[in-house]
Design a protein around this motif. Sequence first.
Motif, PDB file in Angstrom:
ATOM      1  N   GLU A  58       2.845 -26.198  54.678  1.00 17.00           N
ATOM      2  CA  GLU A  58       1.411 -26.318  54.908  1.00 17.00           C
ATOM      3  C   GLU A  58       0.719 -26.511  53.568  1.00 17.00           C
ATOM      4  O   GLU A  58       1.082 -25.862  52.577  1.00 17.00           O
ATOM      5  CB  GLU A  58       0.854 -25.066  55.585  1.00 17.00           C
ATOM      6  CG  GLU A  58       1.387 -24.817  56.982  1.00 17.00           C
ATOM      7  CD  GLU A  58       0.794 -23.572  57.610  1.00 17.00           C
ATOM      8  OE1 GLU A  58      -0.049 -22.915  56.963  1.00 17.00           O
ATOM      9  OE2 GLU A  58       1.196 -23.242  58.738  1.00 17.00           O
ATOM     10  N   GLN A  85      -5.209 -28.502  60.546  1.00 24.23           N
ATOM     11  CA  GLN A  85      -5.847 -27.260  60.959  1.00 24.23           C
ATOM     12  C   GLN A  85      -7.157 -27.053  60.198  1.00 24.23           C
ATOM     13  O   GLN A  85      -7.256 -27.402  59.025  1.00 24.23           O
ATOM     14  CB  GLN A  85      -4.945 -26.049  60.667  1.00 24.23           C
ATOM     15  CG  GLN A  85      -3.681 -25.986  61.475  1.00 24.23           C
ATOM     16  CD  GLN A  85      -2.930 -24.701  61.189  1.00 24.23           C
ATOM     17  OE1 GLN A  85      -3.423 -23.605  61.472  1.00 24.23           O
ATOM     18  NE2 GLN A  85      -1.759 -24.812  60.612  1.00 24.23           N
ATOM     19  N   TYR A  86      -8.114 -26.488  60.904  1.00 22.36           N
ATOM     20  CA  TYR A  86      -9.344 -26.019  60.259  1.00 22.36           C
ATOM     21  C   TYR A  86      -9.346 -24.497  60.301  1.00 22.36           C
ATOM     22  O   TYR A  86      -9.218 -23.894  61.369  1.00 22.36           O
ATOM     23  CB  TYR A  86     -10.594 -26.553  60.961  1.00 22.36           C
ATOM     24  CG  TYR A  86     -11.863 -25.952  60.404  1.00 22.36           C
ATOM     25  CD1 TYR A  86     -12.355 -26.369  59.172  1.00 22.36           C
ATOM     26  CD2 TYR A  86     -12.540 -24.939  61.097  1.00 22.36           C
ATOM     27  CE1 TYR A  86     -13.507 -25.799  58.637  1.00 22.36           C
ATOM     28  CE2 TYR A  86     -13.683 -24.373  60.566  1.00 22.36           C
ATOM     29  CZ  TYR A  86     -14.159 -24.803  59.334  1.00 22.36           C
ATOM     30  OH  TYR A  86     -15.287 -24.236  58.808  1.00 22.36           O
ATOM     31  N   THR A  96      -7.715 -20.298  63.493  1.00 24.62           N
ATOM     32  CA  THR A  96      -7.843 -21.719  63.180  1.00 24.62           C
ATOM     33  C   THR A  96      -7.906 -22.503  64.489  1.00 24.62           C
ATOM     34  O   THR A  96      -7.592 -21.995  65.559  1.00 24.62           O
ATOM     35  CB  THR A  96      -6.643 -22.247  62.379  1.00 24.62           C
ATOM     36  OG1 THR A  96      -5.514 -22.402  63.254  1.00 24.62           O
ATOM     37  CG2 THR A  96      -6.286 -21.319  61.237  1.00 24.62           C
ATOM     38  N   GLY A  98      -6.525 -26.488  65.614  1.00 26.22           N
ATOM     39  CA  GLY A  98      -5.770 -27.604  65.064  1.00 26.22           C
ATOM     40  C   GLY A  98      -5.226 -28.530  66.130  1.00 26.22           C
ATOM     41  O   GLY A  98      -5.272 -28.237  67.330  1.00 26.22           O
ATOM     42  N   THR A 138      -4.401 -23.087  68.631  1.00 25.37           N
ATOM     43  CA  THR A 138      -5.065 -22.157  67.732  1.00 25.37           C
ATOM     44  C   THR A 138      -4.004 -21.284  67.081  1.00 25.37           C
ATOM     45  O   THR A 138      -2.972 -20.987  67.686  1.00 25.37           O
ATOM     46  CB  THR A 138      -6.094 -21.277  68.480  1.00 25.37           C
ATOM     47  OG1 THR A 138      -6.743 -20.417  67.542  1.00 25.37           O
ATOM     48  CG2 THR A 138      -5.440 -20.438  69.557  1.00 25.37           C
ATOM     49  N   HIS A 139      -4.236 -20.945  65.820  1.00 21.64           N
ATOM     50  CA  HIS A 139      -3.358 -20.037  65.088  1.00 21.64           C
ATOM     51  C   HIS A 139      -4.140 -18.782  64.721  1.00 21.64           C
ATOM     52  O   HIS A 139      -5.363 -18.817  64.581  1.00 21.64           O
ATOM     53  CB  HIS A 139      -2.864 -20.665  63.782  1.00 21.64           C
ATOM     54  CG  HIS A 139      -1.909 -21.800  63.955  1.00 21.64           C
ATOM     55  ND1 HIS A 139      -2.303 -23.048  64.422  1.00 21.64           N
ATOM     56  CD2 HIS A 139      -0.573 -21.904  63.703  1.00 21.64           C
ATOM     57  CE1 HIS A 139      -1.258 -23.857  64.451  1.00 21.64           C
ATOM     58  NE2 HIS A 139      -0.193 -23.188  64.012  1.00 21.64           N
ATOM     59  N   MET A 155       0.850 -18.717  67.142  1.00 21.27           N
ATOM     60  CA  MET A 155       0.336 -20.016  67.586  1.00 21.27           C
ATOM     61  C   MET A 155       0.301 -20.049  69.103  1.00 21.27           C
ATOM     62  O   MET A 155       1.286 -19.742  69.774  1.00 21.27           O
ATOM     63  CB  MET A 155       1.234 -21.142  67.058  1.00 21.27           C
ATOM     64  CG  MET A 155       0.816 -22.544  67.452  1.00 21.27           C
ATOM     65  SD  MET A 155       2.005 -23.772  66.814  1.00 21.27           S
ATOM     66  CE  MET A 155       1.178 -25.305  67.289  1.00 21.27           C
TER      67      MET A 155
END
Length: 202
Positions: A58, A85-86, A96, A98, A138-139, A155
């Motif tokens: 990442e 990812q944001y 996050t 993504g 989403t994470h 995740m």
Amino acid sequence: MKKFTLALCLFLIVASTYGQQAKGDHKKVVTDSKCSTMFITTSTGLNNSNGLLAVGAEYEFVKQVGVDAGFGVSSWGYKMNVGFQYFFKPCHKGWTIGLGVTHNLGLSNFQTSASTIYGNNEQVTLDLHPVTNFYIATHYYANLGQTGKNKFFLMLGWSQALTANTFNQVYGDPINDATVKAYNFLKPGGLIAAIGFGFGIN
């Protein structure tokens, strides 16, 4: 199995959130200057973007926006991934959102024992075709230790196959409907529930 994996992930989210809150003021504050922007990751899980046993990387190329890529093995051959990812918080913490694309290479001349239309089990040969998927997920990230260099993550999401014809039989008596449904279940796609670790390298 899917319900158990999802329940485990939800439990770990709650436990991790509670653990961070319980530390309160005793937790050392990690500043942006001490945050890693690149990680080597290892992960596993149901429809995990990088595979059942996987490694990846990442990189945060813009503040709170990162790209990730990985490679691993899956029930449908080797698997590759690239995604974005944001991060809602700095330093790769918290939640996050993504999306990304995965590609399973498939398996040619895959030999297995399967139920046939004649009611018996016999050796058959299948071609599991390459499958490309789009996913949204989403994470949740939590620090491991006080340095902020390493992290634990969960995740959750959904993966949708973009490939229609995913396998066909090339040898043996025709497999029955139950076997066809079983392989349709095993093909990449559906609920994502995964767990992993990231190790900061800068």
